[in-house]
Design an enzyme around this catalytic site. Structure first.
Site, mmCIF file in Angstrom:
data_model
loop_
_atom_site.group_PDB
_atom_site.id
_atom_site.type_symbol
_atom_site.label_atom_id
_atom_site.label_comp_id
_atom_site.label_asym_id
_atom_site.label_seq_id
_atom_site.Cartn_x
_atom_site.Cartn_y
_atom_site.Cartn_z
ATOM 1 N N LYS A 66 0.844 -1.208 0.000
ATOM 2 C CA LYS A 66 0.000 0.000 0.000
ATOM 3 C C LYS A 66 0.873 1.249 0.000
ATOM 4 O O LYS A 66 1.926 1.273 0.648
ATOM 5 C CB LYS A 66 -0.913 -0.027 1.233
ATOM 6 N N SER A 120 -10.176 -0.180 6.995
ATOM 7 C CA SER A 120 -9.539 0.012 5.686
ATOM 8 C C SER A 120 -8.878 -1.225 5.079
ATOM 9 O O SER A 120 -8.500 -1.190 3.910
ATOM 10 C CB SER A 120 -8.510 1.135 5.758
ATOM 11 N N SER A 157 -9.850 2.086 2.758
ATOM 12 C CA SER A 157 -8.907 2.780 1.902
ATOM 13 C C SER A 157 -7.916 1.863 1.181
ATOM 14 O O SER A 157 -7.328 2.281 0.192
ATOM 15 C CB SER A 157 -8.139 3.806 2.723
#
Lengths: 489, 96
Positions: free
Chosen positions: A77, A176, A152
């Site tokens: 990420k 997330s 996210s």
């Protein structure tokens, strides 16, 4: 030979029996990303050259020195610092930012011999539930490209769901990892707060953030958490506790397991199919010897408000470091120092980030501090106590991960409160700090649904054991999106 | 129900060092009003005798040995600086 549908153990067997090399696996992974990602848009930066160089180096390592993840590809990420590989947290304010050190988890991935193939899209600074808040691109859900992947960590879950890469790291502040894992039909774990070092994770809300693994199956997830877990002197909030052998916890035996099912997680707003999928899953677990009882987590309905006050307050403080001086985006319209700061930040941050910075600044400002910030901290105590009480009598708590499956891109982007409600079933877990996983448990139409299994502090072992029993008893994790086979090999 | 005015949003934006136009302030005022009103839900709870939670793990005062260690080389630290000169960060002129 195709590698993208294999588990870690299958890939290792192919490597050890000379059916495949690490270089071949890496090359095919990159080719598949290049082919599918123009549709999915999960990756922000590729690490092609370095990954191939790393792979060729790793192919020379003696077989007996290789661990279970050695030579396997992983995506990271974009809020996790990777030295020499651009890291932006999907924000304009960090456009082109090239970290000068690695996050601890990245050092650990390298120590485990994993090959980092690229960085994954996310909502800007991890603020969002749809990946629509990225400055750079909108990631799409591999199950239907008109739908959001969740957020996210939507890039991390979409890449795994599309079979672009078998392993990714995400981060979870209010859901997330779990919410996009549910939306994309993959396995996503938020470990206990403090289980994994946050050093080198670009901070959103420091008392809630936790890095965790995303994979297609439970065993691989346990292996990846094994690789990144542990105390770190560089993160004073990382816990100095023993890291057990997570894969060894997958015994297949849940006889006598006590499951609590919180009635508040099946309230209004939770779709009938999400409820039914969880009830069906509970039947599967009962058949394997677990007992199931309805429980109450009475302060659940206060979690969303508590979370947005605390997370935004912490974010307003954490994001004050972005001033355009030492790194990141810089305005060219300024006639004073104050102007320079204000324009840099106004041009560098997106709307959702600004909204949360302002909400946090407001909640922390004099006159409002007690009414908002301190009040929320007190309610956090009550929410945590709900979990402490429940775990006196139950081994795990099971609920849907999200109230509904994925929604269409653009559908609710202008309605912050409706967007926030996506995380209503995941947020209490972050406030308490306990671990929780989302595993695929069904579909509503074509879109996947997630089963959330919540454990006691530092008891990821039981969470994994239950998830593994469920996975072995069902076929949901074997169903892949249409786009999966569309790519030629 | 608290009312959030355009002026309040401009004041908060200023505290947060965010430039904001009048139009944006009106837009954010509506959204922040809806959000803060939703937060009022917490007032249902009596929390007079509840201790605040700042951190979920029972940890206090994590200290390390007081030992000097070399920092990163200056050249490395300057890598992401937009403009620098003689090992110093260069910023726009701010004084007349």
């Amino acid at each position: 030979m195709k590698f993208y549908d294999k588990t870690a153990a299958e890939l290792q067997e192919m490597i050890h029996s000379n059916e495949a090399t690490i270089s071949e696996i890496t090359k095919q992974t990159i080719e598949r990303i290049n082919e599918l990602d123009p549709k999915v848009d999960a990756f922000l930066a590729m690490n092609e050259e370095q990954a191939m160089a790393d792979a060729s180096e790793m192919d020379k390592a003696p077989m007996e020195q290789r661990g279970p993840l050695f030579g396997l590809p992983i995506g990271v990420k974009d809020n996790i610092m990777t030295e020499g590989l651009v890291t932006t947290a999907s924000s304009r304010i960090l456009e082109g930012f090239n970290p000068i050190y690695n996050a601890t988890v990245v050092e650990k991935l390298r120590a485990a011999g994993m090959v980092i193939v690229g960085k994954l899209n996310m909502d800007e600074f991890a603020m969002g539930s749809s990946n629509e808040n990225s400055y750079y691109k909108k990631t799409r859900n591999p199950w239907n490209l008109d739908y959001v992947p969740g957020g996210s960590s939507g890039g991390s879950t979409a890449a795994v769901a599309a079979g672009e890469v078998p392993f990714t790291l995400g981060s979870d502040t209010g859901g997330s990892i779990r919410q996009p894992a549910a939306f994309c039909g993959v396995v996503g774990m938020k470990p206990t707060y403090g289980r994994v070092s946050r050093f080198g994770l670009i901070a959103f809300a420091s008392s809630l953030d936790q890095i965790g693994p995303v994979t297609r199956n439970v065993k691989d997830n346990a292996l990846l958490l094994q690789a990144i877990a542990g105390h770190d002197e560089k993160d004073s909030t990382s816990a100095d506790v023993e890291v057990p052998d997570f894969a060894a916890a997958l015994t297949g035996d849940i006889n006598g397991l006590r499951i609590g099912v919180p009635k508040e997680y099946f309230a209004e707003g939770v779709s009938e199919s999400a409820k039914k999928a969880v009830y069906d899953a509970l039947d599967v677990l009962k058949e394997k010897g677990a007992t199931v009882e309805e429980i109450s987590l009475p302060h659940s309905k206060y979690a969303l408000a508590t979370y947005y006050l605390l997370a935004s307050s912490e974010a307003s403080s954490n994001l004050s470091r972005f001033d355009g001086i030492r790194y990141g985006y810089r305005t060219n319209k300024a006639s004073s120092l104050l102007d320079f700061y204000m324009n840099t930040r106004a041009e560098g941050f997106g709307d959702e980030v600004k909204r949360r910075i302002m909400l946090g600044t407001y909640a922390l400002s004099s006159g409002y501090y007690d009414a908002y910030y301190k009040k929320a901290q007190k309610v956090r105590t009550l929410i945590k106590k709900d979990f402490d009480d429940a775990f006196e009598n139950y081994d795990v708590i099971i609920a849907p991960t999200t109230p509904t499956p994925a929604f269409k891109i653009g559908e609710i982007i202008d309605d912050p409160l409706t967007m926030y409600a996506n995380d209503i079933l995941t947020i209490p877990v972050n406030l308490a700090g306990v671990p929780a996983i989302s595993v695929p448990c069904g579909f509503e139409g074509d879109m996947p649904l997630g089963l959330q299994i919540i454990g006691n502090y530092f008891d990821e072992e039981t969470v994994y054991r239950v998830a593994d029993v469920f996975e072995k008893a069902t076929d949901f994790h074997k169903i892949t999106p249409q786009l999966w086979e569309g790519a030629a090999q | 129900m608290a009312k959030m005015t355009k002026e309040e949003v401009i004041e908060v934006a200023h505290l947060a060092r965010l430039a904001i136009t009048d139009e944006e302030a009106i837009h954010f005022a509506e959204q922040l009003e809806a959000i803060t009103n939703a937060m009022e839900l917490l007032n249902e709870l009596d929390t007079d005798n509840v201790e605040p939670t700042t951190h979920v793990l029972p940890m206090v005062n994590v200290l390390r040995e007081d030992k000097a260690e070399a920092g990163l080389p200056r050249e490395t630290v300057l890598k992401n600086v937009k403009e620098h000169e003689a090992g110093q960060v260069k910023v726009p002129t701010i004084l007349e």
